[in-house]
Design a protein around this motif. Structure first.
Motif, mmCIF file in Angstrom:
data_model
loop_
_atom_site.group_PDB
_atom_site.id
_atom_site.type_symbol
_atom_site.label_atom_id
_atom_site.label_comp_id
_atom_site.label_asym_id
_atom_site.label_seq_id
_atom_site.Cartn_x
_atom_site.Cartn_y
_atom_site.Cartn_z
ATOM 1 N N THR A 107 -23.992 15.836 3.029
ATOM 2 C CA THR A 107 -24.274 17.260 2.880
ATOM 3 C C THR A 107 -24.179 17.954 4.231
ATOM 4 O OG1 THR A 107 -26.666 17.071 3.260
ATOM 5 C CG2 THR A 107 -25.873 16.788 0.987
ATOM 6 N N ILE A 108 -24.039 19.273 4.190
ATOM 7 C CA ILE A 108 -24.013 20.045 5.431
ATOM 8 C C ILE A 108 -25.338 19.890 6.160
ATOM 9 C CG2 ILE A 108 -23.651 22.322 6.429
ATOM 10 C CD1 ILE A 108 -21.244 21.024 4.926
ATOM 11 N N LYS A 109 -26.448 19.858 5.427
ATOM 12 C CA LYS A 109 -27.750 19.682 6.062
ATOM 13 C C LYS A 109 -27.834 18.346 6.801
ATOM 14 C CE LYS A 109 -32.737 19.837 5.325
ATOM 15 N NZ LYS A 109 -32.952 18.778 6.346
ATOM 16 N N GLN A 110 -27.341 17.294 6.172
ATOM 17 C CA GLN A 110 -27.366 15.986 6.825
ATOM 18 C C GLN A 110 -26.560 16.006 8.122
ATOM 19 O OE1 GLN A 110 -25.907 13.720 3.480
ATOM 20 N NE2 GLN A 110 -27.944 12.973 2.928
ATOM 21 N N MET A 111 -25.428 16.695 8.085
ATOM 22 C CA MET A 111 -24.606 16.785 9.294
ATOM 23 C C MET A 111 -25.275 17.660 10.352
ATOM 24 S SD MET A 111 -20.652 16.766 7.966
ATOM 25 C CE MET A 111 -20.782 18.039 6.710
ATOM 26 N N ASP A 112 -25.827 18.781 9.927
ATOM 27 C CA ASP A 112 -26.548 19.654 10.863
ATOM 28 C C ASP A 112 -27.687 18.906 11.550
ATOM 29 O OD1 ASP A 112 -25.067 21.971 10.590
ATOM 30 O OD2 ASP A 112 -26.333 22.821 9.028
ATOM 31 N N ASP A 113 -28.453 18.157 10.764
ATOM 32 C CA ASP A 113 -29.585 17.411 11.323
ATOM 33 C C ASP A 113 -29.106 16.378 12.344
ATOM 34 O OD1 ASP A 113 -31.285 18.881 9.752
ATOM 35 O OD2 ASP A 113 -31.606 17.307 8.255
ATOM 36 N N LYS A 114 -28.025 15.700 12.020
ATOM 37 C CA LYS A 114 -27.478 14.693 12.940
ATOM 38 C C LYS A 114 -27.039 15.353 14.246
ATOM 39 C CE LYS A 114 -25.827 10.400 13.522
ATOM 40 N NZ LYS A 114 -26.608 9.159 13.363
ATOM 41 N N LEU A 115 -26.406 16.497 14.144
ATOM 42 C CA LEU A 115 -25.932 17.198 15.340
ATOM 43 C C LEU A 115 -27.088 17.714 16.189
ATOM 44 C CD1 LEU A 115 -22.957 19.191 13.767
ATOM 45 C CD2 LEU A 115 -22.781 17.299 15.395
ATOM 46 N N ARG A 116 -28.124 18.226 15.558
ATOM 47 C CA ARG A 116 -29.284 18.746 16.302
ATOM 48 C C ARG A 116 -30.019 17.629 17.034
ATOM 49 N NH1 ARG A 116 -32.531 23.846 14.143
ATOM 50 N NH2 ARG A 116 -31.255 24.488 12.392
ATOM 51 N N GLN A 117 -30.093 16.477 16.393
ATOM 52 C CA GLN A 117 -30.834 15.360 16.972
ATOM 53 C C GLN A 117 -30.056 14.649 18.077
ATOM 54 O OE1 GLN A 117 -31.596 13.060 13.451
ATOM 55 N NE2 GLN A 117 -32.857 14.678 12.532
ATOM 56 N N HIS A 118 -28.782 14.967 18.176
ATOM 57 C CA HIS A 118 -27.957 14.330 19.194
ATOM 58 C C HIS A 118 -28.347 14.830 20.587
ATOM 59 C CE1 HIS A 118 -24.277 13.420 21.510
ATOM 60 N NE2 HIS A 118 -24.179 12.394 20.684
ATOM 61 N N LYS A 119 -28.077 14.008 21.579
ATOM 62 C CA LYS A 119 -28.291 14.419 22.964
ATOM 63 C C LYS A 119 -26.943 14.406 23.686
ATOM 64 C CE LYS A 119 -33.041 12.722 23.225
ATOM 65 N NZ LYS A 119 -33.994 11.846 23.929
ATOM 66 N N PRO A 120 -26.402 15.601 24.029
ATOM 67 C CA PRO A 120 -27.004 16.922 23.854
ATOM 68 C C PRO A 120 -26.907 17.410 22.410
ATOM 69 C CG PRO A 120 -24.787 17.147 24.703
ATOM 70 C CD PRO A 120 -25.070 15.673 24.665
ATOM 71 N N PRO A 121 -27.768 18.383 22.014
ATOM 72 C CA PRO A 121 -27.687 18.952 20.663
ATOM 73 C C PRO A 121 -26.341 19.644 20.451
ATOM 74 C CG PRO A 121 -29.751 19.540 21.712
ATOM 75 C CD PRO A 121 -28.877 18.961 22.778
ATOM 76 N N LEU A 122 -25.810 19.519 19.237
ATOM 77 C CA LEU A 122 -24.486 20.060 18.922
ATOM 78 C C LEU A 122 -24.553 20.927 17.671
ATOM 79 C CD1 LEU A 122 -22.574 16.691 19.443
ATOM 80 C CD2 LEU A 122 -22.642 18.610 21.055
ATOM 81 N N SER A 123 -23.450 21.627 17.389
ATOM 82 C CA SER A 123 -23.403 22.497 16.211
ATOM 83 C C SER A 123 -21.964 22.729 15.779
ATOM 84 C CB SER A 123 -24.046 23.848 16.527
ATOM 85 O OG SER A 123 -23.881 24.753 15.444
#
Length: 501
Positions: A107-123
């Motif tokens: 889902t888009i939410k799952q991808m968004d969450d993965k990107l936010r939790q990344h270091k650095p945060p992504l979008s």
């Protein structure tokens, strides 16, 4: 011993099939009972399904979240639901910088969450408002966001992995073959089962989101629209019918959303946003009850839409700075309101004259129908402005990468009387005046003459796409759709004539 192995094979295959005999899409306008429904969990599962279909002479269509109104996923043979495939990986490459690779069912939410939790945060640079929809669905249909300098979400894709008609995994990219990638980016599920999708992403950024409600009569003009779009990152313009009085077009307002990139500090915490989302979910659940009353009593439409307008957009003026994903997915609870949706795309005039004209025409049409005691549009009309797409089957395709396209849609609650007639009239007007094209995932098949019209409008691009499709699915395992059959293989001469207008 051979009997035992056949029994084991039978049990293994049965485990990949769904227990349910029927499937319906989110809106409930499509219900089907295929021979088999599969829920694959791995690449190996996908390959086995294709080999089984090939062995038994069956067709395959796929579905992710089922948020399409058109019949793209309809099949009488094998339906493949990819929701159980949602692994995600973030990587950095020399060519693209940061990328995210997701399995088809993420889902888009799952991808968004993965990107936010990344270091650095992504979008993502741009994305759909809905965060519940899934990777393969939005890419295969050419879905889009609201970014004025962006094209479709599919155009952010840099690599696609698809299990094609030979049961093998093939990788599509511009490096491998730009023509094939142009077909694969928006493929309507005709090249095979999408396994993984890789997007280019960027460092997490902030957006200032501003809502305001200008009067239609003083704001909806070409010069105003053009200036507004040129200074914005993203724009959405809504019309909510009968929002300021019972039946007086001159009093009505628009709901305009504007996004601006900013380095200003965040003004709304995640806790506050979370509470807003909970409230929005409750509001849409309550609103749906009132909308159901409208469907039963159409004459109540002006009063109830006016009430919901005052309880919704007007009651929540916004000027906030929040992380990009929160601004892009600005509304929760959309899934609570079952609706019908037609969307078409046409090239915007340089001065935006046709954009302002057509949105004004929708408002005029709403009131023209109301004078006859008919209320076919009871939810909203919406408009977004995007750049053209180079993908072969894109609704906003253009050879000029700087061309501007207007994506315009009308929505009504499911089972609203007269919506098909109302929306088809608008679509026919846009087809005649601008050679407009439909969003593949929205409702379009009810428009008179649409299939031969599309065959004619797509022309050589359809031939190019077909040359790629045949290479990867010569036996047409993935071609089990009547509408697309008529678009691809119908009469070379269009029957879209003045009689349809």
């Amino acid at each position: 011993m051979s009997g035992i192995f056949k029994k084991i094979e039978s049990l293994v295959e049965k485990g990949k099939e769904a227990h349910a005999k029927t499937w319906h899409n989110w809106a409930g306008n499509i219900v089907l009972e295929p021979e088999l429904i599969f829920h694959p969990k791995s690449l190996n599962d996908l390959q086995e399904i294709v080999k089984k279909a090939k062995k038994h002479g069956k067709k395959i269509r796929c579905v992710s979240e089922g948020h399409s109104w058109s019949t793209l996923s309809v099949t009488k043979d094998y339906l493949v639901i990819v929701r159980d495939m949602h692994q995600i990986q973030v990587e950095k490459s020399e060519k693209y910088g940061w990328t995210i690779t997701a399995e088809a069912g993420a889902t888009i939410k799952q991808m968004d969450d993965k990107l936010r939790q990344h270091k650095p945060p992504l979008s993502f640079d741009s994305m759909t408002v809905l965060s519940s929809v899934r990777a393969s669905g939005i890419v295969a249909t050419g879905s889009h966001g609201a970014k004025c300098a962006g094209a479709s979400i599919s155009d952010q894709v840099v690599k696609l992995q698809i299990v094609t008609g030979d049961g093998e995994l093939h990788v599509f990219s511009d490096e491998n073959d730009p023509k094939e990638m142009s077909a694969a980016r928006i493929n309507l599920g005709l090249l095979g089962i999408m396994y993984k999708i890789t997007w280019h992403v960027q460092p997490l950024f902030k957006l200032r989101m501003i809502d305001f409600q200008p009067p239609i009569k003083s704001w909806l003009y070409p010069a105003t629209l053009k200036e507004f779009v040129e200074k914005s990152d993203s724009v959405e313009v809504f019309y909510w019918p009968f929002n300021e009085s019972e039946l007086d077009r001159n009093d009505d307002k628009l709901w305009v959303k504007q996004w601006l990139r900013t380095d200003d500090p965040i003004t709304t915490s995640q806790a506050e946003l979370g509470m807003e989302r909970v409230c929005e979910d409750l509001e849409t659940r309550f609103g749906d009850k009132l909308y159901q009353f409208i469907v039963k009593c159409p004459e109540s439409t002006p009063y109830i839409t006016n009430l919901l307008w005052k309880a919704g957009p007007v009651s929540k003026p916004q000027n906030v700075v929040i992380p990009a994903p929160d601004a892009i997915h600005y509304q929760s609870g959309i899934d609570n309101i079952l609706c019908d949706d037609l969307e078409f795309t046409f090239k915007a005039d340089k001065d935006f004259a046709n954009v302002a004209e057509e949105f004004n025409h929708i408002v005029d049409s709403v009131y023209a129908y109301a004078k006859k005691g008919k209320f076919p549009m009871n939810l909203a009309a919406e408009m977004r402005i995007l750049k053209a797409s180079p993908s072969l089957l894109a609704s906003g395709y253009d050879e000029d990468p700087n061309a501007i396209y207007c994506f315009i849609e009308v929505l009504a609650i499911r089972h609203t009387s007269g919506f098909e007639e109302f929306s088809a009239e608008l679509a026919t007007r846009w087809m005649k005046k601008y050679k407009a094209r439909p969003h593949w995932a929205k409702a379009w098949e009810h428009v008179p003459g649409i299939k031969p019209y599309l065959r004619e409008i797509l022309g050589k691009r359809l031939e190019t796409f077909e040359s790629v499709r045949v290479k990867y699915d010569a036996d047409k395992i993935f071609f089990d759709n009547k509408s697309l059959e008529e678009v691809f293989y119908g009469s070379p001469k269009s029957t879209f004539t003045e009689s349809h207008l």
